[in-house]
Design a protein around this motif. Sequence first.
Motif, PDB file in Angstrom:
ATOM      1  N   ILE A  46      -2.090   3.680  -1.490  1.00 41.09           N
ATOM      2  CA  ILE A  46      -0.669   3.368  -1.621  1.00 41.09           C
ATOM      3  C   ILE A  46       0.029   3.539  -0.273  1.00 41.09           C
ATOM      4  O   ILE A  46       0.852   2.714   0.117  1.00 41.09           O
ATOM      5  CB  ILE A  46      -0.015   4.239  -2.707  1.00 41.09           C
ATOM      6  N   THR A  47      -0.328   4.582   0.451  1.00 41.10           N
ATOM      7  CA  THR A  47       0.252   4.808   1.770  1.00 41.10           C
ATOM      8  C   THR A  47      -0.087   3.652   2.713  1.00 41.10           C
ATOM      9  O   THR A  47       0.764   3.205   3.491  1.00 41.10           O
ATOM     10  CB  THR A  47      -0.248   6.145   2.357  1.00 41.10           C
ATOM     11  N   ALA A  48      -1.307   3.136   2.642  1.00 39.07           N
ATOM     12  CA  ALA A  48      -1.702   1.994   3.472  1.00 39.07           C
ATOM     13  C   ALA A  48      -0.877   0.757   3.116  1.00 39.07           C
ATOM     14  O   ALA A  48      -0.480  -0.011   4.006  1.00 39.07           O
ATOM     15  CB  ALA A  48      -3.194   1.712   3.322  1.00 39.07           C
ATOM     16  N   LEU A  49      -0.594   0.558   1.837  1.00 38.12           N
ATOM     17  CA  LEU A  49       0.229  -0.577   1.421  1.00 38.12           C
ATOM     18  C   LEU A  49       1.677  -0.407   1.894  1.00 38.12           C
ATOM     19  O   LEU A  49       2.317  -1.369   2.323  1.00 38.12           O
ATOM     20  CB  LEU A  49       0.171  -0.744  -0.093  1.00 38.12           C
ATOM     21  N   LEU A  50       2.184   0.811   1.828  1.00 35.55           N
ATOM     22  CA  LEU A  50       3.534   1.079   2.340  1.00 35.55           C
ATOM     23  C   LEU A  50       3.604   0.848   3.843  1.00 35.55           C
ATOM     24  O   LEU A  50       4.592   0.305   4.357  1.00 35.55           O
ATOM     25  CB  LEU A  50       3.967   2.498   1.988  1.00 35.55           C
ATOM     26  N   ALA A  51       2.554   1.235   4.573  1.00 38.63           N
ATOM     27  CA  ALA A  51       2.514   1.009   6.023  1.00 38.63           C
ATOM     28  C   ALA A  51       2.474  -0.483   6.331  1.00 38.63           C
ATOM     29  O   ALA A  51       3.105  -0.943   7.294  1.00 38.63           O
ATOM     30  CB  ALA A  51       1.308   1.722   6.634  1.00 38.63           C
ATOM     31  N   ALA A  52       1.753  -1.247   5.523  1.00 35.92           N
ATOM     32  CA  ALA A  52       1.709  -2.699   5.707  1.00 35.92           C
ATOM     33  C   ALA A  52       3.102  -3.295   5.507  1.00 35.92           C
ATOM     34  O   ALA A  52       3.533  -4.180   6.266  1.00 35.92           O
ATOM     35  CB  ALA A  52       0.712  -3.321   4.744  1.00 35.92           C
ATOM     36  N   ARG A  53       3.798  -2.823   4.505  1.00 39.28           N
ATOM     37  CA  ARG A  53       5.163  -3.286   4.246  1.00 39.28           C
ATOM     38  C   ARG A  53       6.079  -2.953   5.418  1.00 39.28           C
ATOM     39  O   ARG A  53       6.876  -3.775   5.863  1.00 39.28           O
ATOM     40  CB  ARG A  53       5.697  -2.660   2.961  1.00 39.28           C
TER      41      ARG A  53
END
Length: 108
Positions: free
Chosen positions: A61-68
Amino acid sequence: MSPLNITPDETPAGPALHVAGELDYASSATLSLRTEALHLSPGQRLVIDLSGVTFCDSAGITALLAARQHAQAAGAAMVLEAVPTHLIRIFTLTGLDQVFTFRPDDAA
């Protein structure tokens, strides 16, 4: 255990990544590195297809937030596509359904 597999693609609106396997502590850095390496322009849209993700933990989830965040910093949008039901449930429980933009499949 299902290893993470990320397949890049280009769409008329911008880059797309198809993510399959387990998006967890051991593999989330791979997604982060792939998204950070993308050159996004203002007005583009980064699509992350999660249809093949079998498991996602807080690091994923943190990786997806960083992508955003990477997309927003470039003036681009980010869309999570074909999100499996088990991930929608996690996003809803954590309130991230209010943060991410979802698209049911690549037909939209």
